[in-house]
Design a protein around this motif. Structure first.
Motif, PDB file in Angstrom:
ATOM      1  N   ARG A 169       0.737  -1.433   0.109  1.00 45.22           N
ATOM      2  CA  ARG A 169      -0.067  -0.105  -0.061  1.00 45.22           C
ATOM      3  C   ARG A 169       0.834   1.350   0.183  1.00 45.22           C
ATOM      4  O   ARG A 169       0.776   2.110  -0.542  1.00 45.22           O
ATOM      5  N   LEU A 170       1.933   1.259   0.766  1.00 47.92           N
ATOM      6  CA  LEU A 170       2.897   2.355   0.796  1.00 47.92           C
ATOM      7  C   LEU A 170       3.380   2.540  -0.519  1.00 47.92           C
ATOM      8  O   LEU A 170       3.593   3.789  -1.164  1.00 47.92           O
ATOM      9  N   LEU A 171       3.762   1.386  -1.476  1.00 47.20           N
ATOM     10  CA  LEU A 171       4.311   1.554  -2.703  1.00 47.20           C
ATOM     11  C   LEU A 171       3.421   2.011  -3.656  1.00 47.20           C
ATOM     12  O   LEU A 171       3.800   2.913  -4.430  1.00 47.20           O
ATOM     13  N   ASP A 172       2.245   1.426  -3.375  1.00 49.73           N
ATOM     14  CA  ASP A 172       1.106   2.151  -4.445  1.00 49.73           C
ATOM     15  C   ASP A 172       0.955   3.610  -4.154  1.00 49.73           C
ATOM     16  O   ASP A 172       0.824   4.253  -5.070  1.00 49.73           O
ATOM     17  N   GLN A 173       0.842   4.141  -2.786  1.00 51.83           N
ATOM     18  CA  GLN A 173       0.932   5.516  -2.601  1.00 51.83           C
ATOM     19  C   GLN A 173       1.838   6.306  -3.200  1.00 51.83           C
ATOM     20  O   GLN A 173       1.866   7.600  -3.603  1.00 51.83           O
ATOM     21  N   ALA A 174       3.299   5.641  -3.240  1.00 50.09           N
ATOM     22  CA  ALA A 174       4.444   6.261  -3.623  1.00 50.09           C
ATOM     23  C   ALA A 174       4.411   6.568  -5.446  1.00 50.09           C
ATOM     24  O   ALA A 174       5.344   7.164  -5.819  1.00 50.09           O
ATOM     25  N   THR A 175       3.550   5.879  -6.030  1.00 52.43           N
ATOM     26  CA  THR A 175       3.432   5.622  -7.466  1.00 52.43           C
ATOM     27  C   THR A 175       2.791   6.934  -7.913  1.00 52.43           C
ATOM     28  O   THR A 175       1.827   7.368  -7.339  1.00 52.43           O
ATOM     29  N   PRO A 176       3.738   7.499  -8.997  1.00 52.89           N
ATOM     30  CA  PRO A 176       2.845   8.967  -9.263  1.00 52.89           C
ATOM     31  C   PRO A 176       1.649   8.671  -9.985  1.00 52.89           C
ATOM     32  O   PRO A 176       1.510   7.794 -10.580  1.00 52.89           O
ATOM     33  N   THR A 177       0.828   9.829  -9.805  1.00 52.83           N
ATOM     34  CA  THR A 177      -0.532   9.589 -10.336  1.00 52.83           C
ATOM     35  C   THR A 177      -0.784  10.505 -11.347  1.00 52.83           C
ATOM     36  O   THR A 177       0.100  11.547 -11.595  1.00 52.83           O
ATOM     37  N   ASP A 178      -1.767  10.125 -12.335  1.00 47.02           N
ATOM     38  CA  ASP A 178      -1.940  11.110 -13.673  1.00 47.02           C
ATOM     39  C   ASP A 178      -2.811  12.591 -13.133  1.00 47.02           C
ATOM     40  O   ASP A 178      -3.789  12.554 -12.870  1.00 47.02           O
ATOM     41  N   THR A 179      -1.921  13.541 -13.026  1.00 51.62           N
ATOM     42  CA  THR A 179      -2.649  14.719 -12.756  1.00 51.62           C
ATOM     43  C   THR A 179      -2.355  15.737 -13.819  1.00 51.62           C
ATOM     44  O   THR A 179      -1.411  15.558 -14.644  1.00 51.62           O
ATOM     45  N   PRO A 180      -3.380  16.523 -14.205  1.00 53.70           N
ATOM     46  CA  PRO A 180      -3.373  17.315 -15.364  1.00 53.70           C
ATOM     47  C   PRO A 180      -2.300  18.327 -15.372  1.00 53.70           C
ATOM     48  O   PRO A 180      -2.191  18.776 -14.214  1.00 53.70           O
ATOM     49  N   THR A 181      -1.632  18.539 -16.227  1.00 47.73           N
ATOM     50  CA  THR A 181      -1.004  19.632 -16.425  1.00 47.73           C
ATOM     51  C   THR A 181      -1.541  21.126 -16.461  1.00 47.73           C
ATOM     52  O   THR A 181      -2.495  21.272 -17.169  1.00 47.73           O
ATOM     53  N   PRO A 182      -1.198  22.102 -15.518  1.00 46.64           N
ATOM     54  CA  PRO A 182      -1.927  23.243 -15.818  1.00 46.64           C
ATOM     55  C   PRO A 182      -1.865  23.835 -16.885  1.00 46.64           C
ATOM     56  O   PRO A 182      -0.858  23.955 -17.586  1.00 46.64           O
ATOM     57  N   ALA A 183      -3.095  24.713 -17.309  1.00 44.83           N
ATOM     58  CA  ALA A 183      -3.200  25.163 -18.686  1.00 44.83           C
ATOM     59  C   ALA A 183      -2.210  26.256 -19.063  1.00 44.83           C
ATOM     60  O   ALA A 183      -1.531  26.430 -20.031  1.00 44.83           O
ATOM     61  N   ASP A 184      -1.688  27.110 -17.812  1.00 43.79           N
ATOM     62  CA  ASP A 184      -0.749  28.031 -18.004  1.00 43.79           C
ATOM     63  C   ASP A 184       0.471  27.659 -17.564  1.00 43.79           C
ATOM     64  O   ASP A 184       1.429  28.993 -17.303  1.00 43.79           O
ATOM     65  N   SER A 185       0.915  26.454 -17.374  1.00 44.57           N
ATOM     66  CA  SER A 185       2.202  26.162 -17.191  1.00 44.57           C
ATOM     67  C   SER A 185       3.433  26.730 -18.080  1.00 44.57           C
ATOM     68  O   SER A 185       3.280  26.284 -19.246  1.00 44.57           O
ATOM     69  N   THR A 186       4.339  27.345 -17.452  1.00 46.71           N
ATOM     70  CA  THR A 186       5.642  27.699 -18.133  1.00 46.71           C
ATOM     71  C   THR A 186       6.597  27.332 -17.529  1.00 46.71           C
ATOM     72  O   THR A 186       6.682  27.274 -16.204  1.00 46.71           O
ATOM     73  N   PRO A 187       7.933  27.309 -18.322  1.00 44.42           N
ATOM     74  CA  PRO A 187       9.069  26.767 -17.513  1.00 44.42           C
ATOM     75  C   PRO A 187       9.578  28.070 -16.830  1.00 44.42           C
ATOM     76  O   PRO A 187       9.437  29.149 -17.289  1.00 44.42           O
ATOM     77  N   SER A 188      10.306  27.632 -15.775  1.00 44.06           N
ATOM     78  CA  SER A 188      10.932  28.689 -15.013  1.00 44.06           C
ATOM     79  C   SER A 188      12.197  29.276 -15.639  1.00 44.06           C
ATOM     80  O   SER A 188      12.710  28.508 -16.582  1.00 44.06           O
ATOM     81  N   PRO A 189      12.433  30.501 -15.516  1.00 43.83           N
ATOM     82  CA  PRO A 189      13.844  31.053 -16.238  1.00 43.83           C
ATOM     83  C   PRO A 189      14.982  30.199 -16.119  1.00 43.83           C
ATOM     84  O   PRO A 189      15.806  29.994 -16.976  1.00 43.83           O
ATOM     85  N   ALA A 190      15.281  29.675 -14.848  1.00 42.43           N
ATOM     86  CA  ALA A 190      16.322  28.762 -14.427  1.00 42.43           C
ATOM     87  C   ALA A 190      16.532  27.610 -15.240  1.00 42.43           C
ATOM     88  O   ALA A 190      17.616  27.056 -15.835  1.00 42.43           O
ATOM     89  N   ARG A 191      15.078  27.118 -15.483  1.00 48.21           N
ATOM     90  CA  ARG A 191      15.406  25.792 -16.366  1.00 48.21           C
ATOM     91  C   ARG A 191      15.335  26.241 -17.790  1.00 48.21           C
ATOM     92  O   ARG A 191      15.895  25.403 -18.591  1.00 48.21           O
ATOM     93  N   ALA A 192      14.837  27.246 -17.984  1.00 52.01           N
ATOM     94  CA  ALA A 192      15.012  27.518 -19.501  1.00 52.01           C
ATOM     95  C   ALA A 192      16.327  28.139 -19.989  1.00 52.01           C
ATOM     96  O   ALA A 192      16.767  27.716 -21.056  1.00 52.01           O
ATOM     97  N   GLU A 193      17.249  28.420 -18.916  1.00 51.63           N
ATOM     98  CA  GLU A 193      18.473  29.168 -19.302  1.00 51.63           C
ATOM     99  C   GLU A 193      19.614  27.924 -18.968  1.00 51.63           C
ATOM    100  O   GLU A 193      20.732  27.972 -19.420  1.00 51.63           O
ATOM    101  N   ALA A 194      19.258  26.657 -18.252  1.00 49.92           N
ATOM    102  CA  ALA A 194      20.316  25.711 -17.874  1.00 49.92           C
ATOM    103  C   ALA A 194      20.476  24.941 -18.856  1.00 49.92           C
ATOM    104  O   ALA A 194      19.887  24.817 -20.023  1.00 49.92           O
ATOM    105  N   ASP A 195      21.666  24.062 -18.901  1.00 48.93           N
ATOM    106  CA  ASP A 195      22.015  23.023 -20.133  1.00 48.93           C
ATOM    107  C   ASP A 195      20.925  22.427 -19.845  1.00 48.93           C
ATOM    108  O   ASP A 195      20.626  21.400 -19.202  1.00 48.93           O
ATOM    109  N   PRO A 196      20.816  21.792 -20.327  1.00 46.48           N
ATOM    110  CA  PRO A 196      19.726  20.916 -20.911  1.00 46.48           C
ATOM    111  C   PRO A 196      19.629  19.524 -21.069  1.00 46.48           C
ATOM    112  O   PRO A 196      20.342  19.129 -22.056  1.00 46.48           O
ATOM    113  N   VAL A 197      19.502  19.174 -19.679  1.00 44.50           N
ATOM    114  CA  VAL A 197      19.519  17.627 -19.626  1.00 44.50           C
ATOM    115  C   VAL A 197      18.600  17.050 -20.713  1.00 44.50           C
ATOM    116  O   VAL A 197      18.741  16.084 -21.234  1.00 44.50           O
TER     117      VAL A 197
END
Length: 574
Positions: free
Chosen positions: A231-259
């Motif tokens: 049950r703990l492992l099941d709760q630790a499994t990521p659930t499917d949550t919708p991506t917010p409609a206005d989600s945009t990348p943070s400046p730090a993520r946009a400027e970093a190298d890019p994994v």
């Protein structure tokens, strides 16, 4: 960084253990003295501790490839340890567990929880579990041959894009399956595929060894504690949550190298942008779900993916559906999901990016929108979430670009419910499903035979071969195609026995070389045609194929051979 991430080489020396830290499961401290006899079920020991170095399977299992597991407490401890490995401090050793339902019942493990864990394949029977493990082994043997290696460490180094997790098969010790289990144990150890049989398995070591003082012998976990941990492992499994409609990348993520750009191993047909940061930001804005909702496609049954939550407005009402997009003219573009996925344009391969095509395959098989979180959990479960999100974005960008260049622009859409494919794209798996459905609803044998012929002609190999997440889909389609092949041969047998024989010959030589029932079907057809030599030839081919798996035909097949080839003595004339 390669995708998927590398797994530890089981042939290498063990990593020295760091100071112990509490974790979910693992071996408990060794008792003061070893018991001379092995009880059916050990009393519970509190204080199970987890490893701080990557989880390593018990020594006997790693060396021999297979062990007999008569103690249910030890079996539960082993199963929970490998499932929880990537949740421990050294969480870089995710195993894939193949478990038969009867084994889960024997261990009192809740099947509904096991079925939801993404690292678990829960099969209806022990036979299905063994067949699934054999498919993993055959895939690894083929890759090992291609890369001229025999062990898992060099194979993972030579094929970093292949998903080759450690595999543990746990089944009940059915004597009828012992030859196949021995073959899996003998051939699977070098390729990181191991087998544990509940009960008595002659010829394999018993684990834990009751006479050993090795810490392996102290593993124990009660059924109620195992259920709590699941049950703990099941709760630790990521659930499917919708991506917010206005989600945009943070400046730090946009400027970093890019994994996402540097680490993504999706084979692109177009080069990455010269400025990765700018490209990453632009791509994310392009791929962010739109503000308007759109109607969902008809969902298909899938136990491993949580459905996308329904979108409602502030008053709790459903928003009006967005206008349907105009059908795109995809011309000669075909998404091929059978065998190795690729994109065709007028018969020519135009795109082979693995991650992009796995995303397309996931959307095509589920026939409903999927959020970024869903794709990350299904396709990149063991990668850092930030890196996984970048890889998904970049793969979708390249897939869209490939579709646009091929003339199928607009077939991969996104909105607040996630990404989806339009029905205007041609997909070989969809064509097969339509043909099988047409066969089921045909009003006569002629129409049914025509539809089955279409389906069997389109099936050219295992669905999304090598994709771990698609195993259940691939196995289901494979079983449907085996049934379709046998049905088509039956329908053709009366009017055209030669054509019926060709159908089965093609199936057993190319598509289903290890499916014994098709060989027996073929043997009966040869017998009806009065061709004893062809009966023996089909049986010898079956012998050769099963020898690849280290097993032999069933006693029923041997008796069938004897009956079909028995000389007939006609009664003397009156």
């Amino acid at each position: 960084m390669a995708w998927p991430p590398p797994y530890p080489d089981l042939d290498a020396p063990a990593i020295p253990a760091a100071p112990p830290v509490p974790a979910l499961v693992g071996p408990s401290p060794a008792p003061d003295s070893a018991s001379a006899t092995l009880p059916v079920s050990r009393p519970h020991r509190a204080g199970l501790r987890g490893p701080t170095a990557p989880t390593r399977l018990p020594t006997a299992l790693r060396i021999t490839g297979g062990v007999s597991l008569p103690d249910p407490d030890a079996a539960r401890a082993l199963i929970l340890t490998v499932l929880a490995a990537h949740h421990t401090p050294a969480g870089d050793d995710p195993h894939h567990l193949i478990l038969s339902r009867d084994a889960a019942d024997a261990l009192h493990l809740p099947a509904q929880l096991l079925a939801r864990l993404r690292h678990v394949t829960l099969t209806p029977s022990a036979l299905d579990a063994v067949t699934s493990a054999e498919q993993h082994l055959l895939t690894r043997q083929r890759l090992a041959t291609e890369h001229d290696t025999a062990t898992i460490g060099p194979l993972r180094a030579a094929a970093p894009d292949e998903h080759l997790p450690p595999v543990l098969l746990v089944v009940t010790a059915d004597p009828a399956l012992h030859p196949r289990l021995h073959a899996l144990a003998g051939r699977g150890a070098a390729l990181d595929l191991h087998t544990a049989a509940l009960g008595d398995w002659p010829g394999q070591p018993r684990w834990p060894d009751p006479d050993s003082t090795d810490p392996d012998s102290s593993w124990s976990l009660r059924a109620d504690a195992a259920a709590d941990l699941l049950r703990l492992l099941d709760q630790a499994t990521p659930t499917d949550t919708p991506t917010p409609a206005d989600s945009t990348p943070s400046p730090a993520r946009a400027e970093a190298d890019p994994v996402g750009l540097a680490d993504s191993t999706d084979t692109a047909d177009t080069p990455a942008a010269a400025d990765p940061g700018i490209e990453t930001a632009a791509v994310r804005q392009d791929l962010a779900p739109a503000d308007a909702a759109s109607p969902s496609l008809s969902p298909s049954h899938d136990e491993t993916v949580t459905p996308t939550p329904e979108t409602r407005d502030a008053n709790g009402d459903r928003p009006p559906p967005a206008p349907a997009e105009a059908p795109a003219d995809t011309g000669g573009v075909l998404l091929v999901l059978l065998d190795r996925p690729h994109l065709l344009r007028d018969g020519d391969t135009v795109y082979q990016g693995r991650l992009g095509l796995e995303i397309a395959g996931f959307l095509a098989l589920h026939r409903r929108p999927a959020t970024t979180a869903t794709l990350m959990a299904a396709l990149l479960p063991d990668i850092d979430p930030d890196k996984a999100k970048d890889q998904i974005y970049q793969a979708i960008r390249r897939l869209r670009e490939a579709l646009r260049r091929a003339g199928a622009d607009g077939v991969l859409l996104s909105d607040r419910n996630g990404y989806r494919l339009t029905d205007t794209l041609a997909v070989d798996a969809w064509d097969i499903d339509r043909a099988l459905s047409a066969a089921d609803t045909a009003s006569d044998d002629t129409g049914r035979a025509a539809a089955l012929h279409t389906a069997t002609s389109l099936y050219t190999g295992r669905l999304l071969d090598g994709s771990e997440w698609a195993t259940a889909h691939a196995t289901e389609l494979e079983h449907r195609m085996i049934d379709a092949t046998a049905d088509l041969a039956d329908l053709l047998a009366d009017d055209d026995p030669t054509a019926a024989t060709r159908v089965l010959e093609h199936a057993t030589t190319t598509l289903f070389p290890y499916t014994e029932t098709l060989y027996t079907h073929l043997m009966r057809l040869h017998a009806a045609a009065g061709h004893p030599g062809d009966i023996h030839r089909a049986y010898r081919r079956l012998l050769t194929r099963l020898a690849d798996l280290g097993t032999t035909p069933s006693p029923e097949t041997d008796r069938l051979l004897a009956r079909l080839t028995r000389p007939r003595h006609d009664p003397p004339p009156v």
